[in-house]
Write a protein that holds these residues in place. Structure first.
Motif, PDB file in Angstrom:
ATOM      1  N   HIS A 239      11.026   9.205  -0.997  1.00 13.33           N
ATOM      2  CA  HIS A 239       9.919  10.029  -0.518  1.00 13.33           C
ATOM      3  C   HIS A 239       9.483   9.577   0.871  1.00 13.33           C
ATOM      4  CE1 HIS A 239       8.736  10.821  -5.018  1.00 13.33           C
ATOM      5  NE2 HIS A 239      10.001  11.063  -4.752  1.00 13.33           N
ATOM      6  N   PHE A 240       9.407   8.261   1.063  1.00 16.38           N
ATOM      7  CA  PHE A 240       9.044   7.719   2.369  1.00 16.38           C
ATOM      8  C   PHE A 240      10.025   8.146   3.455  1.00 16.38           C
ATOM      9  CE2 PHE A 240       9.958   4.254   5.393  1.00 16.38           C
ATOM     10  CZ  PHE A 240       8.786   4.312   6.137  1.00 16.38           C
ATOM     11  N   LEU A 241      11.318   8.092   3.148  1.00 21.15           N
ATOM     12  CA  LEU A 241      12.327   8.444   4.151  1.00 21.15           C
ATOM     13  C   LEU A 241      12.162   9.877   4.643  1.00 21.15           C
ATOM     14  CD1 LEU A 241      15.525   6.804   2.564  1.00 21.15           C
ATOM     15  CD2 LEU A 241      13.995   5.852   4.296  1.00 21.15           C
TER      16      LEU A 241
ATOM     17  N   ASP B 109       7.239  -3.716   3.616  1.00 19.28           N
ATOM     18  CA  ASP B 109       8.439  -3.984   4.426  1.00 19.28           C
ATOM     19  C   ASP B 109       9.216  -2.714   4.746  1.00 19.28           C
ATOM     20  OD1 ASP B 109       7.816  -6.632   4.473  1.00 19.28           O
ATOM     21  OD2 ASP B 109       9.324  -7.261   3.008  1.00 19.28           O
ATOM     22  N   GLN B 110       9.281  -1.778   3.805  1.00 18.78           N
ATOM     23  CA  GLN B 110       9.970  -0.510   4.065  1.00 18.78           C
ATOM     24  C   GLN B 110       9.311   0.228   5.231  1.00 18.78           C
ATOM     25  OE1 GLN B 110      12.686   0.804   2.720  1.00 18.78           O
ATOM     26  NE2 GLN B 110      13.045  -0.588   1.013  1.00 18.78           N
ATOM     27  N   ILE B 111       7.992   0.193   5.274  1.00 19.31           N
ATOM     28  CA  ILE B 111       7.249   0.895   6.315  1.00 19.31           C
ATOM     29  C   ILE B 111       7.424   0.207   7.662  1.00 19.31           C
ATOM     30  CG2 ILE B 111       4.942   1.601   7.063  1.00 19.31           C
ATOM     31  CD1 ILE B 111       4.199   1.698   4.038  1.00 19.31           C
ATOM     32  N   THR B 112       7.273  -1.103   7.697  1.00 21.32           N
ATOM     33  CA  THR B 112       7.365  -1.811   8.971  1.00 21.32           C
ATOM     34  C   THR B 112       8.793  -1.831   9.516  1.00 21.32           C
ATOM     35  OG1 THR B 112       7.538  -3.935   7.798  1.00 21.32           O
ATOM     36  CG2 THR B 112       5.341  -3.231   8.505  1.00 21.32           C
ATOM     37  N   GLN B 113       9.804  -1.812   8.644  1.00 23.96           N
ATOM     38  CA  GLN B 113      11.187  -1.713   9.114  1.00 23.96           C
ATOM     39  C   GLN B 113      11.436  -0.414   9.863  1.00 23.96           C
ATOM     40  OE1 GLN B 113      13.631  -2.240   5.633  1.00 23.96           O
ATOM     41  NE2 GLN B 113      13.499  -4.483   5.690  1.00 23.96           N
ATOM     42  N   ALA B 114      10.654   0.602   9.557  1.00 20.98           N
ATOM     43  CA  ALA B 114      10.783   1.888  10.240  1.00 20.98           C
ATOM     44  C   ALA B 114       9.991   1.933  11.540  1.00 20.98           C
ATOM     45  CB  ALA B 114      10.319   3.014   9.319  1.00 20.98           C
ATOM     46  N   GLY B 115       9.388   0.791  11.926  1.00 25.85           N
ATOM     47  CA  GLY B 115       8.625   0.754  13.151  1.00 25.85           C
ATOM     48  C   GLY B 115       7.256   1.382  13.040  1.00 25.85           C
ATOM     49  N   LEU B 116       6.757   1.510  11.814  1.00 21.51           N
ATOM     50  CA  LEU B 116       5.451   2.120  11.579  1.00 21.51           C
ATOM     51  C   LEU B 116       4.449   1.064  11.115  1.00 21.51           C
ATOM     52  CD1 LEU B 116       6.785   5.298   9.755  1.00 21.51           C
ATOM     53  CD2 LEU B 116       5.815   5.225  12.065  1.00 21.51           C
ATOM     54  N   THR B 117       3.177   1.349  11.303  1.00 19.70           N
ATOM     55  CA  THR B 117       2.116   0.412  10.950  1.00 19.70           C
ATOM     56  C   THR B 117       1.692   0.628   9.506  1.00 19.70           C
ATOM     57  OG1 THR B 117       1.337   0.402  13.237  1.00 19.70           O
ATOM     58  CG2 THR B 117      -0.186  -0.417  11.561  1.00 19.70           C
ATOM     59  N   ALA B 118       1.812  -0.399   8.696  1.00 18.76           N
ATOM     60  CA  ALA B 118       1.556  -0.287   7.264  1.00 18.76           C
ATOM     61  C   ALA B 118       0.122  -0.667   6.919  1.00 18.76           C
ATOM     62  CB  ALA B 118       2.519  -1.179   6.489  1.00 18.76           C
ATOM     63  N   VAL B 119      -0.408   0.017   5.912  1.00 20.98           N
ATOM     64  CA  VAL B 119      -1.700  -0.315   5.334  1.00 20.98           C
ATOM     65  C   VAL B 119      -1.480  -0.529   3.836  1.00 20.98           C
ATOM     66  CG1 VAL B 119      -4.055   0.449   4.878  1.00 20.98           C
ATOM     67  CG2 VAL B 119      -2.931   1.093   7.026  1.00 20.98           C
TER      68      VAL B 119
ATOM     69  N   VAL C 220      15.255  15.629   9.932  1.00 20.17           N
ATOM     70  CA  VAL C 220      15.852  14.620  10.806  1.00 20.17           C
ATOM     71  C   VAL C 220      16.320  13.472   9.924  1.00 20.17           C
ATOM     72  CG1 VAL C 220      15.443  12.937  12.639  1.00 20.17           C
ATOM     73  CG2 VAL C 220      14.482  15.237  12.820  1.00 20.17           C
ATOM     74  N   PRO C 221      17.605  13.135   9.950  1.00 20.36           N
ATOM     75  CA  PRO C 221      18.106  12.088   9.056  1.00 20.36           C
ATOM     76  C   PRO C 221      17.500  10.723   9.356  1.00 20.36           C
ATOM     77  CG  PRO C 221      19.918  13.404   9.934  1.00 20.36           C
ATOM     78  CD  PRO C 221      18.692  13.785  10.701  1.00 20.36           C
ATOM     79  N   TYR C 222      17.061  10.053   8.310  1.00 19.98           N
ATOM     80  CA  TYR C 222      16.637   8.661   8.401  1.00 19.98           C
ATOM     81  C   TYR C 222      16.903   8.012   7.056  1.00 19.98           C
ATOM     82  CZ  TYR C 222      13.868   4.436   8.577  1.00 19.98           C
ATOM     83  OH  TYR C 222      13.488   3.118   8.501  1.00 19.98           O
TER      84      TYR C 222
ATOM     85  N   LEU D  95      24.592   7.463   6.782  1.00 22.18           N
ATOM     86  CA  LEU D  95      25.143   8.770   6.444  1.00 22.18           C
ATOM     87  C   LEU D  95      25.212   9.683   7.660  1.00 22.18           C
ATOM     88  CD1 LEU D  95      26.197  10.055   3.842  1.00 22.18           C
ATOM     89  CD2 LEU D  95      23.960  11.130   3.546  1.00 22.18           C
ATOM     90  N   HIS D  96      24.215   9.598   8.546  1.00 16.22           N
ATOM     91  CA  HIS D  96      24.221  10.465   9.721  1.00 16.22           C
ATOM     92  C   HIS D  96      25.328  10.097  10.703  1.00 16.22           C
ATOM     93  CE1 HIS D  96      21.642   7.047  10.868  1.00 16.22           C
ATOM     94  NE2 HIS D  96      22.029   7.280  12.112  1.00 16.22           N
TER      95      HIS D  96
END
Length: 426
Positions: free
Chosen positions: A13-15, A41-51, A231-233, A312-313
């Motif tokens: 869902h996050f992806l 960790d999943q969020i921060t690995q994507a370069g996003l700020t986690a709460v 957009v693939p991620y 995959l992309h």
């Protein structure tokens, strides 16, 4: 503006949400992504700020607490959301009422309740202008109500949730006053009132719904849909050396997704049987197979390469065909690169999506229970040998490319928040 994304700790869902979060961030908006602490960790690995909010609840445990989740409903959809694919005359109020109440107790409360206090406290302190939530993370609209933000859903699937809610409201209105229970609305209303408001229907289906499928594949309720290009991620990715060179014979990818090994006991198809059936074909097989599943194999054909993961992309554009389970990310990535698909669906929205792709002429639909080695070989040879599938795949790609990009969606959302007018379908 400030934008708060919310999902419980479910990676797939996050992806599906991350590219829009990037688009809003690079457009200059402040973006935060809230989820359970174990998911940071999943969020921060994507370069996003986690709460981090609340405490972790294992989504797999929710399946155990919900008897028959995977197969009890029709077409493998969880009850009561299997009614999304039924004819209206084939839906009974007692079934929908009782199953909805059970799902609220066994699934929705299990995932959401631990998140709500922390999420509401953060929203009231940070004051987001917009809350974007995954369609079963009802902590999102609760927080939006508590701080006065606009809010909407981002789909990772067909909208079985919105369609089921349409059926629920239709049948509920036909019942006598003493039999108009609404477990989901009553639960959400208690939170809304606690924070000085009251329940409104958008707490279940959002003020708007961002859908990443082209219209030919969508399942739509009586709601406002905003289409957005996929957009693939797939998380952190490295392109291996072997993938940099063009294949010297047709390459066929096999991937059966993350959920089969993370949530269930392996794949729904006999991978050994399929690999054996493809061993004598003049193709190169690249199969993404979890290491635990690789250890179950007795042999690997000479024309097959097995890897635990490959982006995959990066893999799909080098392929002549992709064999997969029909998951949202795999299906969409393959469609975006105009590659014909052999879909072996098992449950949830996979069968409906496989049928939709087949109707568009870009795929063959072979249910997982019928996906024996010989059947897969026959279907793959047909897919590779019939030019009409490649033509259909190119038409599907054009449908995907015609959708507004996440960057365009970011501009639309900012304008919508600024003027507060009702949102209309795009």
């Amino acid at each position: 503006m400030r934008v708060l994304f919310v999902t419980y700790a479910e990676r797939t869902h996050f992806l599906a949400m991350a590219p829009l979060a990037w688009a809003l961030r690079t457009a200059g908006h402040e973006v935060r992504f809230a989820s359970q602490p174990a998911f940071v960790d999943q969020i921060t690995q994507a370069g996003l700020t986690a709460v981090p909010v609340g405490r972790y609840r294992d989504p797999g445990r929710a399946l155990e607490l919900t008897p028959g989740w995977q197969t009890a409903g029709r077409a493998g959809l969880p009850r009561p959301y299997d009614v999304a694919q039924r004819h209206p005359d084939d839906i009974s109020w007692p079934y929908l009422r009782d199953e909805f109440a059970r799902q609220v107790k066994d699934w929705h409360k299990y995932e959401n309740v631990p998140m709500i206090p922390d999420l509401v406290a953060f929203a009231q302190a940070w004051r987001p202008d917009l809350v974007i939530w995954e369609p079963t993370t009802y902590a999102g609209p609760i927080a939006a109500k508590a701080c006065g933000a606009r809010h909407g859903r981002v789909m990772f699937s067909l909208d079985i949730y919105g369609v089921t809610r349409d059926h629920y409201r239709r049948l509920r209105a036909q019942q006598p006053p003493h039999d108009r229970g609404d477990a989901l609305a009553e639960w959400l209303d208690a939170y809304a009132r606690h924070h000085g408001g009251e329940f409104t229907e958008d707490m279940i289906t959002g003020e708007f719904t961002i859908d990443q499928f082209p219209r030919s594949l969508r399942m739509e309720a009586d709601l406002t849909y905003l289409p957005m290009r996929y957009v693939p991620y797939g998380g952190p990715a490295v392109v291996p050396q072997w993938l940099r060179a063009a294949p010297w014979r047709p390459r066929v990818a096999i991937t059966m997704g993350l959920v089969a090994t993370e949530r269930f006991d392996g794949y729904a198809v006999n991978l050994q049987d399929i690999l054996d059936s493809l061993a004598d074909l003049e193709i190169e097989v690249v199969a993404t197979v979890a290491e635990a599943e690789q250890r179950r194999l007795a042999r690997i054909p000479d024309n097959a390469r097995l890897v635990p993961f490959v982006p995959l992309h990066a893999l799909v554009p080098t392929c002549a065909a992709v064999i997969h389970h029909g998951g949202f990310g795999t299906l969409s990535t393959t469609a975006l690169h105009a590659v014909p698909q052999l879909v072996l669906p098992l449950h949830f929205d996979e069968p409906a999506l496989a049928e939709g792709l087949a109707r568009q002429g870009c795929a063959i639909h072979l249910p997982a229970e019928r996906a024996t080695g010989p059947a897969v070989q026959e279907a793959l040879l047909h897919l590779l040998g019939e030019p009409a599938f490649a033509d259909g795949a190119h038409r599907m790609r054009e449908q995907m490319r015609a959708l507004p990009t996440p960057n365009e969606m970011a501009r639309r959302l900012a304008a919508m928040v600024a003027d507060r007018r009702p949102i209309t379908t795009g």
